[in-house]
Design an enzyme around this catalytic site. Sequence first.
Site, PDB file in Angstrom:
ATOM      1  N   PRO A   1       0.745  -1.330  -0.003  1.00 42.81           N
ATOM      2  CA  PRO A   1      -0.060   0.084  -0.166  1.00 42.81           C
ATOM      3  C   PRO A   1       0.940   1.149  -0.075  1.00 42.81           C
ATOM      4  O   PRO A   1       1.518   1.641   1.152  1.00 42.81           O
ATOM      5  CB  PRO A   1      -0.852  -0.254   1.360  1.00 42.81           C
ATOM      6  CG  PRO A   1      -0.246  -1.158   2.091  1.00 42.81           C
ATOM      7  CD  PRO A   1       0.812  -1.861   1.329  1.00 42.81           C
TER       8      PRO A   1
ATOM      9  N   ASP B   1       5.891   2.173   2.216  1.00 42.17           N
ATOM     10  CA  ASP B   1       4.795   1.145   2.499  1.00 42.17           C
ATOM     11  C   ASP B   1       4.229   1.401   3.746  1.00 42.17           C
ATOM     12  O   ASP B   1       4.757   1.478   4.821  1.00 42.17           O
ATOM     13  CB  ASP B   1       5.538  -0.361   2.866  1.00 42.17           C
ATOM     14  CG  ASP B   1       4.717  -1.352   2.919  1.00 42.17           C
ATOM     15  OD1 ASP B   1       3.530  -1.140   3.337  1.00 42.17           O
ATOM     16  OD2 ASP B   1       5.294  -2.471   2.819  1.00 42.17           O
ATOM     17  N   HIS B   2       2.743   1.589   3.556  1.00 39.51           N
ATOM     18  CA  HIS B   2       2.079   2.376   4.690  1.00 39.51           C
ATOM     19  C   HIS B   2       1.848   1.496   5.835  1.00 39.51           C
ATOM     20  O   HIS B   2       1.089   1.630   6.810  1.00 39.51           O
ATOM     21  CB  HIS B   2       0.600   2.975   4.087  1.00 39.51           C
ATOM     22  CG  HIS B   2       0.045   4.001   4.824  1.00 39.51           C
ATOM     23  ND1 HIS B   2       0.604   4.304   6.422  1.00 39.51           N
ATOM     24  CD2 HIS B   2      -0.795   5.059   4.709  1.00 39.51           C
ATOM     25  CE1 HIS B   2      -0.178   5.192   6.597  1.00 39.51           C
ATOM     26  NE2 HIS B   2      -0.862   5.987   6.013  1.00 39.51           N
ATOM     27  N   ARG B   3       1.922  -0.001   5.523  1.00 42.55           N
ATOM     28  CA  ARG B   3       1.764  -0.992   6.572  1.00 42.55           C
ATOM     29  C   ARG B   3       3.099  -0.791   7.551  1.00 42.55           C
ATOM     30  O   ARG B   3       2.657  -1.152   8.751  1.00 42.55           O
ATOM     31  CB  ARG B   3       2.055  -2.486   5.961  1.00 42.55           C
ATOM     32  CG  ARG B   3       0.703  -2.826   5.048  1.00 42.55           C
ATOM     33  CD  ARG B   3       1.214  -4.006   4.497  1.00 42.55           C
ATOM     34  NE  ARG B   3       2.224  -4.030   3.458  1.00 42.55           N
ATOM     35  CZ  ARG B   3       2.794  -5.136   3.221  1.00 42.55           C
ATOM     36  NH1 ARG B   3       2.377  -6.299   3.104  1.00 42.55           N
ATOM     37  NH2 ARG B   3       3.930  -4.899   2.381  1.00 42.55           N
TER      38      ARG B   3
END
Length: 550
Positions: free
Chosen positions: A346, A522-524
């Site tokens: 994401p 990476d938004h995780r």
Amino acid sequence: MSEQEIKVPDLGGADEVEVIEITVSVGDSVEAEDSILTVESDKASVELPAPAAGKITKITVKVGDKVKEGDVIGVMSASDDTDSADDSDAGDESSDDKAPEQPEAKSEDSKPAPKKKSGGSRTELVKVPSLDGFDDVPVIEINVAEGDTIGVDDPLVTVESDKATMEIPSPFAGKISKILVKEGDKLSEGKDLLEMTVEEEGDADDESADSDDKSESKSQDRQPEQKTDKQESAPEPQGSTYEPPSPGTKVHAGPAVRKLARELGADLARVKGSGPKSRIIKDDVHAYVKSQLQQSQQGGSVGTGSGIPGVKLPDFSQFGDVEREAMSRMMFATANNMQRSWLNVPHVTQFDDADITEMEAFRKGQKAAGEKRGVKMTPLPFLLKACAAALAELPQFNVALDMDRKEVVRKKYIHIGIAVDTPNGLMVPVIRDVDQKGLWELAAESAELAQKARDKQLKPAEMQGACFTITSLGGIGGTAFTPIVNTPEVAILGVSKAAMKPVWDGKEFQPRLMLPLSLSYDHRAVNGADAARFTNLLTQLLGDIRTLLL
Ligand code: CAO
């Protein structure tokens, strides 16, 4: 055939290692280098290979034993002529030395006993053989069904102790008449396993013997009513993949291969064996898993995979002239990597501008020094240094996510990849330990790696291990872009072309050289606030490069 002791080879420095798995049984025919047993030190597990092709006649260790280099672990009759493969196959088929009542049957050529033409059949009670020192070992799989026609050495049941998985092979060729155990039963040596009807007439044995050379004919002739399973697993060895399995397909594979398949999640019923008698070997499992991965990643048309629908291509020639050319391997690999990252990560991109007016003045001031050293100082080494400092200060950017194990892998090193545009496509060499290197060293190394990339001289190791990537389009142009994270890294810095801009200093506009930064993450792994902190820090470090020394 000559008797040969099997000894523990050089263990690469390890002193005593523990036997954790015995992958062969007495009577097994092996090829040179086939795995015989697996040992484990506190650092690694190693498979010990057969020193030659031949037949195992004795195993002198059991699971749990400690061994060291030079210890004898067993004895084998080594094939000593060029027909060793035939001999060993023939030996494979021979039930004689497995059958307790015929211990002397190790004839010099290991061929099956002469066929009796008298006709009729006999019933044989198959008992559990020695289980390498184990007792009460549970049955985890019954590999045959009543009515099955099987060959010598075909696996009857698989048992599993807490240390190893073992297959009990059939000592006879014949038909299973009664199975006397079930899954979950605990077996010890001597327990009744099953009953078989063994042909005393020529046919069955004849076919066993034929099968020494041709496994296809063995399966086709010997089990007319069941042959489809075996026919499909028996074509010429190719070591490749095998499509849909028939229900109840019998799998011919040793414990080490079964263990590997379990670890990789591979269904052995779908794997085509390339070993003797279509036995599945480790390479077959690796080839199968690789092809499955490729299939799922490549999909068809413009790109499927991960369950998303593909894009169907129209016939472009209806709109005008076209020509097709094959993608280079690099282009194909890059396309797959990009798609994999794009689909798995994401992405969010954070933008900022760094005031590099002073940095550029300093850099330009180094021109003469650079000429002396034969190194050109571009903005890239400053960016590398600033990113290394930011990764050290905000270590949440220096991680990988292991979603399967629900773990974050924190890296204690700072290696940074640099995207290099080459005539053959995009390549990303990696500069190691950027935090420990000076600007000149980084300038020289990045120039050297970029040149190697353009000359196609990069070694695989030089493109591995990055924690973070910098992709600079500053020498070309543009004001911003959204780079794709080079997963499993969790962030990438895009750098666009620096330009003079009016910057308000509180009283008036000042002309300042502003460098556009685009940080995709990476938004995780990284939240938006940390991303803003990261670009903030970069703008501070690049705005006053003296802070890089702090
Ligand atoms: N703003 C303005 N000028 C810049 C700049 C920037 N951000 N970055 C570099 N420049 C200037 C350099 O100073 C140099 O100018 P001078 O010759 O006047 O000194 C010129 O641009 C060329 O620099 P360079 O490209 O040779 O060197 P570099 O160290 O900046 O970059 C490398 C090296 C390997 C990153 C670069 O050559 C390259 O391949 N860039 C493309 C990367 C790419 O394709 N990324 C896209 C990936 S996603 O598809």
